[in-house]
Design an enzyme around this catalytic site. Sequence first.
Site, PDB file in Angstrom:
ATOM      1  N   TYR A   1       4.736   9.046 -11.275  1.00 47.16           N
ATOM      2  CA  TYR A   1       3.698   8.336 -10.506  1.00 47.16           C
ATOM      3  C   TYR A   1       2.829   7.477 -11.435  1.00 47.16           C
ATOM      4  CZ  TYR A   1      -0.230   7.719  -7.220  1.00 47.16           C
ATOM      5  OH  TYR A   1      -1.225   7.199  -6.411  1.00 47.16           O
TER       6      TYR A   1
ATOM      7  N   ASN B   1       0.798  -1.223   0.000  1.00 40.63           N
ATOM      8  CA  ASN B   1       0.000   0.000   0.000  1.00 40.63           C
ATOM      9  C   ASN B   1       0.834   1.278   0.000  1.00 40.63           C
ATOM     10  OD1 ASN B   1      -2.350   1.867   0.941  1.00 40.63           O
ATOM     11  ND2 ASN B   1      -0.855   1.971   2.607  1.00 40.63           N
TER      12      ASN B   1
ATOM     13  N   LYS C   1       2.562   3.278 -11.269  1.00 40.30           N
ATOM     14  CA  LYS C   1       1.305   2.558 -11.023  1.00 40.30           C
ATOM     15  C   LYS C   1       0.905   1.716 -12.246  1.00 40.30           C
ATOM     16  CE  LYS C   1       0.524   4.075  -6.781  1.00 40.30           C
ATOM     17  NZ  LYS C   1       0.606   3.178  -5.616  1.00 40.30           N
TER      18      LYS C   1
ATOM     19  N   THR D   1      -6.263  12.113   2.353  1.00 42.18           N
ATOM     20  CA  THR D   1      -5.076  11.681   3.104  1.00 42.18           C
ATOM     21  C   THR D   1      -3.947  12.698   2.896  1.00 42.18           C
ATOM     22  OG1 THR D   1      -4.146  10.492   1.244  1.00 42.18           O
ATOM     23  CG2 THR D   1      -5.629   9.227   2.676  1.00 42.18           C
TER      24      THR D   1
HETATM   25  N1  LIG Z   1      -4.773   9.555  -1.548  1.00 43.10           N
HETATM   26  C1  LIG Z   1      -5.235   9.378  -2.772  1.00 43.10           C
HETATM   27  O1  LIG Z   1      -6.060  10.169  -3.252  1.00 43.10           O
HETATM   28  C2  LIG Z   1      -4.799   8.197  -3.584  1.00 43.10           C
HETATM   29  C3  LIG Z   1      -5.368   8.022  -4.847  1.00 43.10           C
HETATM   30  C4  LIG Z   1      -4.999   6.914  -5.616  1.00 43.10           C
HETATM   31  C5  LIG Z   1      -4.084   6.011  -5.113  1.00 43.10           C
HETATM   32  N2  LIG Z   1      -3.541   6.208  -3.874  1.00 43.10           N
HETATM   33  C6  LIG Z   1      -2.578   5.200  -3.389  1.00 43.10           C
HETATM   34  O2  LIG Z   1      -3.004   4.720  -2.127  1.00 43.10           O
HETATM   35  C7  LIG Z   1      -1.869   4.313  -1.344  1.00 43.10           C
HETATM   36  C8  LIG Z   1      -1.946   4.938   0.035  1.00 43.10           C
HETATM   37  O3  LIG Z   1      -1.895   6.336  -0.119  1.00 43.10           O
HETATM   38  P1  LIG Z   1      -2.330   7.367   1.031  1.00 43.10           P
HETATM   39  O4  LIG Z   1      -3.151   8.396   0.364  1.00 43.10           O
HETATM   40  O5  LIG Z   1      -2.847   6.636   2.207  1.00 43.10           O
HETATM   41  O6  LIG Z   1      -0.894   8.016   1.318  1.00 43.10           O
HETATM   42  P2  LIG Z   1      -0.302   8.733   2.620  1.00 43.10           P
HETATM   43  O7  LIG Z   1      -1.373   9.159   3.553  1.00 43.10           O
HETATM   44  O8  LIG Z   1       0.650   9.742   2.082  1.00 43.10           O
HETATM   45  O9  LIG Z   1       0.511   7.552   3.314  1.00 43.10           O
HETATM   46  C9  LIG Z   1       1.597   6.981   2.659  1.00 43.10           C
HETATM   47  C10 LIG Z   1       2.130   5.805   3.468  1.00 43.10           C
HETATM   48  O10 LIG Z   1       3.268   5.275   2.764  1.00 43.10           O
HETATM   49  C11 LIG Z   1       4.370   5.200   3.636  1.00 43.10           C
HETATM   50  N3  LIG Z   1       5.622   5.486   2.939  1.00 43.10           N
HETATM   51  C12 LIG Z   1       5.887   6.514   2.085  1.00 43.10           C
HETATM   52  N4  LIG Z   1       7.180   6.486   1.713  1.00 43.10           N
HETATM   53  C13 LIG Z   1       7.741   5.416   2.337  1.00 43.10           C
HETATM   54  C14 LIG Z   1       9.050   4.872   2.374  1.00 43.10           C
HETATM   55  N5  LIG Z   1      10.061   5.422   1.695  1.00 43.10           N
HETATM   56  N6  LIG Z   1       9.266   3.775   3.119  1.00 43.10           N
HETATM   57  C15 LIG Z   1       8.265   3.212   3.852  1.00 43.10           C
HETATM   58  N7  LIG Z   1       7.007   3.685   3.853  1.00 43.10           N
HETATM   59  C16 LIG Z   1       6.753   4.773   3.117  1.00 43.10           C
HETATM   60  C17 LIG Z   1       4.117   6.254   4.720  1.00 43.10           C
HETATM   61  O11 LIG Z   1       4.729   5.843   5.950  1.00 43.10           O
HETATM   62  P3  LIG Z   1       5.947   6.618   6.683  1.00 43.10           P
HETATM   63  O12 LIG Z   1       5.884   8.038   6.278  1.00 43.10           O
HETATM   64  O13 LIG Z   1       5.699   6.354   8.138  1.00 43.10           O
HETATM   65  O14 LIG Z   1       7.159   5.894   6.188  1.00 43.10           O
HETATM   66  C18 LIG Z   1       2.591   6.220   4.855  1.00 43.10           C
HETATM   67  O15 LIG Z   1       2.203   5.267   5.803  1.00 43.10           O
HETATM   68  C19 LIG Z   1      -0.633   4.739  -2.156  1.00 43.10           C
HETATM   69  O16 LIG Z   1      -0.107   3.636  -2.848  1.00 43.10           O
HETATM   70  C20 LIG Z   1      -1.185   5.757  -3.140  1.00 43.10           C
HETATM   71  O17 LIG Z   1      -0.420   5.832  -4.319  1.00 43.10           O
HETATM   72  C21 LIG Z   1      -3.874   7.275  -3.097  1.00 43.10           C
END
Ligand SMILES: NC(=O)c1ccc[n+]([C@@H]2O[C@H](COP(=O)([O-])OP(=O)(O)OC[C@H]3O[C@@H](n4cnc5c(N)ncnc54)[C@H](OP(=O)(O)O)[C@@H]3O)[C@@H](O)[C@H]2O)c1
Length: 252
Positions: free
Chosen positions: A154, A87, A158, A191
């Site tokens: 990005y 994730n 994906k 998020t």
């Molecule tokens: N938010 C959206 O609108 C959206 C839309 C489409 C897809 N997504 C996908 O959904 C997934 C979750 O996104 P989210 O929105 O929940 O993101 P988020 O709130 O920014 O959280 C990202 C998570 O990834 C971890 N992370 C980032 N870089 C890292 C690294 N170098 N090593 C280890 N962990 C890392 C962070 O943990 P730490 O900072 O503690 O390391 C955090 O727990 C992602 O794959 C994203 O691409 C999100």
Amino acid sequence: MKYAIITGASKGLGEAIAKRLIQEQIAVVSVSRTENMEIKSLASEQGMEYKHFSCNLSLEKEVQEVFMEIAHCIFQKDPKEILLFNNAGVIEPIQTVGNLDQTPVIRNIQVNLIAPMLITNLFFNKAQLTNTKVTVINVSSGAAVRSIEGWSVYCSSKAGLNMFTQTAAIEQAEMQTNNKIIAFSPGVMDTNMQETIRSSSKEAFKDLEHFKEFKEKNMLLAADVVANALVDLVLSDSVENGKVYNIKELLK
Ligand SMILES: NC(=O)c1ccc[n+]([C@@H]2O[C@H](COP(=O)([O-])OP(=O)(O)OC[C@H]3O[C@@H](n4cnc5c(N)ncnc54)[C@H](OP(=O)(O)O)[C@@H]3O)[C@@H](O)[C@H]2O)c1
């Protein structure tokens, strides 16, 4: 006993998935750079097994070492099923091609694509010698199938993740394993990642105003709504190997 490994469980979608799985009495292994103490407390309240591993997924050596240790710990318990949620993700660099810096490009591909590939490879490999079923859920994005100006890295990461998922799925089917692998596009969620998107510049990201409007008009999905729909699917036993699921079809 079922075990779930969730990368990026410290925040956003990963945090919501972890909390729901603990409620479902599934043991959770969280992997990220920081630990979310609310998840730890919830697991302890529920009397559930939980462990956090600190790992920077952009560093290949750390990924190999940490996940070898996780695999060792979990497979020795001979679990019925392992749910692996790849994730964690990063949106940066938000920049047009020609103006990209090298380091964030490499970091994005490491976290979003290479780490999920290496982790999936390790778990499918270890599963060969056991009776454990491994189900991999790769969190993708609509950006995998739609070009968005400023998001070339990005979008590419994906798109690569979707293709990796589909290819690994046909291989597992051919080998007649019990393992499954799917991708999941979660929609636009409220998020930290969206905060990062809103703080980018108009020069680098043409659609900036549009994304600001999503927040202003309350159009963003709550992470727990998305997590619940995904977990309902994964626990339903109706997971279609190789499919790229979209949140829209799960919330109908
Ligand atoms: N938010 C959206 O609108 C959206 C839309 C489409 C897809 N997504 C996908 O959904 C997934 C979750 O996104 P989210 O929105 O929940 O993101 P988020 O709130 O920014 O959280 C990202 C998570 O990834 C971890 N992370 C980032 N870089 C890292 C690294 N170098 N090593 C280890 N962990 C890392 C962070 O943990 P730490 O900072 O503690 O390391 C955090 O727990 C992602 O794959 C994203 O691409 C999100």
